[in-house]
Every structure is written in C-alpha cells, then in structure tokens.
Design a protein around this motif. Structure first.
Motif, mmCIF file in Angstrom:
data_model
loop_
_atom_site.group_PDB
_atom_site.id
_atom_site.type_symbol
_atom_site.label_atom_id
_atom_site.label_comp_id
_atom_site.label_asym_id
_atom_site.label_seq_id
_atom_site.Cartn_x
_atom_site.Cartn_y
_atom_site.Cartn_z
ATOM 1 N N THR A 120 0.899 -1.035 -0.012
ATOM 2 C CA THR A 120 0.155 -0.048 -0.139
ATOM 3 C C THR A 120 1.015 1.287 -0.028
ATOM 4 O OG1 THR A 120 -0.249 0.157 2.464
ATOM 5 C CG2 THR A 120 -1.715 -1.220 1.138
ATOM 6 N N VAL A 121 0.416 2.284 -0.614
ATOM 7 C CA VAL A 121 1.129 3.592 -0.899
ATOM 8 C C VAL A 121 -0.053 4.829 -0.643
ATOM 9 C CG1 VAL A 121 2.679 4.893 -2.068
ATOM 10 C CG2 VAL A 121 2.283 2.313 -2.844
ATOM 11 N N ASN A 122 0.501 5.434 0.692
ATOM 12 C CA ASN A 122 -0.591 6.410 1.027
ATOM 13 C C ASN A 122 0.282 7.708 1.548
ATOM 14 O OD1 ASN A 122 -3.334 5.188 1.202
ATOM 15 N ND2 ASN A 122 -2.034 3.775 2.537
ATOM 16 N N SER A 123 -0.563 8.851 1.624
ATOM 17 C CA SER A 123 0.304 10.106 2.071
ATOM 18 C C SER A 123 -0.404 10.338 3.259
ATOM 19 C CB SER A 123 -0.003 11.229 0.916
ATOM 20 O OG SER A 123 0.565 10.940 -0.332
ATOM 21 N N VAL A 124 0.220 11.351 4.150
ATOM 22 C CA VAL A 124 -0.242 12.108 5.292
ATOM 23 C C VAL A 124 0.172 13.513 4.998
ATOM 24 C CG1 VAL A 124 -0.188 12.412 7.677
ATOM 25 C CG2 VAL A 124 -0.133 10.241 6.899
ATOM 26 N N SER A 125 -1.073 14.410 5.163
ATOM 27 C CA SER A 125 -0.525 15.839 4.997
ATOM 28 C C SER A 125 -0.896 16.485 6.169
ATOM 29 C CB SER A 125 -1.623 16.290 3.947
ATOM 30 O OG SER A 125 -1.435 15.960 2.616
ATOM 31 N N PRO A 126 0.253 16.905 6.956
ATOM 32 C CA PRO A 126 0.071 17.557 8.204
ATOM 33 C C PRO A 126 -0.073 19.051 7.973
ATOM 34 C CG PRO A 126 2.032 16.164 8.355
ATOM 35 C CD PRO A 126 1.472 16.329 6.692
ATOM 36 N N GLY A 127 -0.651 19.557 9.019
ATOM 37 C CA GLY A 127 -1.049 21.081 9.096
ATOM 38 C C GLY A 127 0.178 21.591 9.950
ATOM 39 N N TYR A 128 0.170 22.779 10.430
ATOM 40 C CA TYR A 128 1.350 23.268 11.129
ATOM 41 C C TYR A 128 1.169 22.547 12.587
ATOM 42 C CZ TYR A 128 1.852 26.845 7.789
ATOM 43 O OH TYR A 128 2.146 27.582 6.460
ATOM 44 N N CYS A 129 2.400 22.054 13.008
ATOM 45 C CA CYS A 129 2.765 21.195 14.036
ATOM 46 C C CYS A 129 4.055 21.890 14.818
ATOM 47 C CB CYS A 129 3.245 19.938 13.853
ATOM 48 S SG CYS A 129 1.954 18.917 12.902
ATOM 49 N N GLU A 130 3.915 21.365 16.116
ATOM 50 C CA GLU A 130 4.862 21.944 17.384
ATOM 51 C C GLU A 130 6.182 21.151 16.922
ATOM 52 O OE1 GLU A 130 3.039 20.955 20.543
ATOM 53 O OE2 GLU A 130 1.609 22.430 21.023
ATOM 54 N N THR A 131 6.682 21.708 15.922
ATOM 55 C CA THR A 131 8.344 21.378 15.626
ATOM 56 C C THR A 131 9.074 22.595 15.665
ATOM 57 O OG1 THR A 131 7.848 21.811 13.156
ATOM 58 C CG2 THR A 131 7.362 19.472 14.055
ATOM 59 N N ALA A 132 10.432 22.405 15.593
ATOM 60 C CA ALA A 132 11.390 23.437 15.659
ATOM 61 C C ALA A 132 11.232 24.442 14.561
ATOM 62 C CB ALA A 132 12.779 22.989 15.733
ATOM 63 N N LEU A 133 10.887 23.795 13.451
ATOM 64 C CA LEU A 133 10.785 24.759 12.049
ATOM 65 C C LEU A 133 9.594 25.592 12.495
ATOM 66 C CD1 LEU A 133 12.040 25.078 9.324
ATOM 67 C CD2 LEU A 133 10.032 23.491 8.515
ATOM 68 N N VAL A 134 8.362 25.162 12.800
ATOM 69 C CA VAL A 134 7.146 26.136 13.232
ATOM 70 C C VAL A 134 7.351 26.967 14.240
ATOM 71 C CG1 VAL A 134 4.965 25.990 13.530
ATOM 72 C CG2 VAL A 134 5.737 24.364 11.966
ATOM 73 N N LEU A 135 7.946 26.518 15.342
ATOM 74 C CA LEU A 135 7.869 27.309 16.483
ATOM 75 C C LEU A 135 9.137 28.148 16.199
ATOM 76 C CD1 LEU A 135 8.013 24.487 19.177
ATOM 77 C CD2 LEU A 135 6.465 26.123 18.396
ATOM 78 N N ALA A 136 10.008 28.316 15.265
ATOM 79 C CA ALA A 136 11.103 29.431 14.864
ATOM 80 C C ALA A 136 10.437 30.516 14.111
ATOM 81 C CB ALA A 136 11.992 28.846 13.994
ATOM 82 N N ILE A 137 9.048 30.486 13.821
ATOM 83 C CA ILE A 137 8.342 31.380 13.067
ATOM 84 C C ILE A 137 8.170 32.454 14.005
ATOM 85 C CG2 ILE A 137 6.319 31.996 11.871
ATOM 86 C CD1 ILE A 137 6.190 28.967 10.853
ATOM 87 N N PRO A 138 8.249 33.686 13.567
ATOM 88 C CA PRO A 138 8.165 34.866 14.713
ATOM 89 C C PRO A 138 6.397 34.618 15.267
ATOM 90 C CG PRO A 138 9.230 35.628 13.049
ATOM 91 C CD PRO A 138 8.598 34.437 12.456
ATOM 92 N N GLU A 139 6.399 34.981 16.568
ATOM 93 C CA GLU A 139 5.437 34.864 17.513
ATOM 94 C C GLU A 139 4.071 35.503 16.776
ATOM 95 O OE1 GLU A 139 3.658 35.024 21.929
ATOM 96 O OE2 GLU A 139 5.921 35.616 21.656
ATOM 97 N N GLU A 140 4.312 36.579 16.243
ATOM 98 C CA GLU A 140 3.003 37.171 15.636
ATOM 99 C C GLU A 140 2.616 36.691 14.478
ATOM 100 O OE1 GLU A 140 6.486 39.564 14.318
ATOM 101 O OE2 GLU A 140 5.922 38.530 16.001
ATOM 102 N N ILE A 141 3.678 35.914 13.667
ATOM 103 C CA ILE A 141 3.004 35.345 12.495
ATOM 104 C C ILE A 141 2.373 34.067 13.079
ATOM 105 C CG2 ILE A 141 3.868 34.530 10.236
ATOM 106 C CD1 ILE A 141 5.840 36.444 10.196
#
Length: 250
Positions: A180-201
C-alpha cells in the motif's frame, strides 16, 4: 520479519527531525524495528534523537535522500542486515522560502531534490523487495500547503503536491502485490521549524486553524502507524489530512 527479532522493519527518512522522531517512537512502540535515516551532520541533533528513543528498538543510519545511488546502497544494506524492509516512511523535507520573483534556482532545486526526488529515490529501490515479499507499507509525508498552496512556497507546495500524485500512481502499480502507498498531509505542528516562526506570524497561523492550536507530532505519528499497520491493507492511494481543519475537502 527479521529473523532475529520477528519484527517488521521500518525506515523513516528525516528520522531525527521533530515529526521523524515522533514517528520512530510510535512505530517502535507498535512493535516494529525502526531505522531512522537522516543526514546526521549535526552531532547535537543526533544525540538528542538517541536520547528521545532510548530503550526502544530504534537505530540511526546517515543518509542523503537526494543521492539516488546512496539510497540504493542504503536499502540494500538494510535488507541484508535486517533481512527485509517492510515499512518506508518518507518524512525528509526542507524549506527554502521566497516569492517566485525572488527565488533562485538553488532554492527551487534543493527543495525538489530532497522533498520529491527523495521519495522517488527511496521508493525506487525499496518497492521491488516489498513486492517480491508480498507485503509493504509506504507512507509519504506531504503537507497541507501542498493542497492549499502557500505564499512564498512555490517550490515546497509543488514538491508536496507532486508527492501525492506520485503516491496515487505508485499505489496503482503495486496494489496487487500486497503493497500500500498513502500520504499524510500535516498542518502546522509543534516542531522546531514552526516554532522558529516569529510569534506574531505564528499566532496568525493558529487563528486560521479551526481547532485553535498547532498539531502535536505524536498526532501525525499515530496516523502514520495506522497506515503502516498489518490490518490497513485495504487503504491505498489515499491522502489523510491531519491539519486541525485548516483545509477541508472530500
């Protein structure tokens, strides 16, 4: 299953990242032997990953998913040392954001090379063994931005949308082989990449999410483990959104 442990063998690319670590932990907790594949150039990140998976049946091996030949050698080594490769989770990904008018060729090529070519490179080498054994689970980590597009991410959105097109086509090719071959499409998650985004954004992003918060890596990992399970064999070619309702569709 491995001759030594009787476990299924799973490979997780991008395995020492925020999502990758959660996926490794969840698959190991479900009884699988897990191999995390990542660049491994940052000793501190590798050490943090090893601490996070301490006590679990998880190993780390360095790999550049953008290198086709290296991916071939990696898969061959795993199949030789472990006896098989049952589950492949393509979670490696990078961003090089910029509006198209300002985006240079390196920004485009690097994102496509890791995020999309990396999926081809691993699947191309892993799928024959899975088909020959009559069992396999491939889960590709796409993104809500591959469904909606995102300002400044023509490269990233193209790669993530292309990933699901790849998923559907490969799913048709190997469905009768027990793979089987499937995809998962996450939204914005609590990862270092997202948490590095400026707080107001980041606050503006959260305001667009109906559930009113960022996702947790473990929530993505549970979805991956569901698709990778033995009894998930009737789900293939699907995209599972895990985005807090940020994008809804049939």
């Amino acid at each position: 299953m491995t001759a030594a442990t009787g476990k299924r063998v799973a490979v997780v690319t991008g395995g020492i990242g925020g999502l990758g670590t959660a996926i490794c932990r969840t698959l190991a907790a479900s009884g699988q032997r897990v191999i995390a594949a990542d660049l491994g150039r940052d000793a501190a990140r590798v050490a943090a990953f090893e601490a996070a998976v301490d006590g679990l049946d998880v190993a780390f091996l360095p790999l550049d998913v953008a290198d086709f030949d290296a991916c071939g050698s990696f898969v061959a080594d795993v199949e030789e040392s472990e006896g098989r490769l049952d589950v492949l989770v393509n979670a490696a990904g990078i961003t090089r954001d910029g509006t198209l008018r300002k985006m240079d060729r390196e920004q485009w090529d690097s994102v496509l090379s890791v995020n999309l070519d990396g999926v081809f490179n691993l699947c191309r080498h892993a799928v024959d063994g899975m088909a020959a054994r009559g069992h396999g689970r491939i889960v590709n980590i796409s993104s809500v931005n591959g469904q909606t597009g995102q300002f400044g991410q023509t490269n990233y959105a193209a790669a993530k949308a292309g990933m699901h097109g790849f998923t559907m086509a490969l799913a048709r090719e190997v469905a009768r082989k027990g793979v089987t071959v499937n995809s998962v499409s996450p939204g914005y998650c609590e990862t270092a990449l997202v948490l590095a985004i400026p707080e107001e954004i980041r606050a503006g992003i959260v305001a667009q999410v109906p559930v009113g918060r960022l996702g947790r890596p473990d929530e993505i990992a549970r979805t991956v483990a569901f698709l990778a399970a033995e009894d998930a064999g009737y789900i293939t070619g699907a995209n599972i959104p895990v985005n807090g309702g940020m994008f809804m569709s049939f």
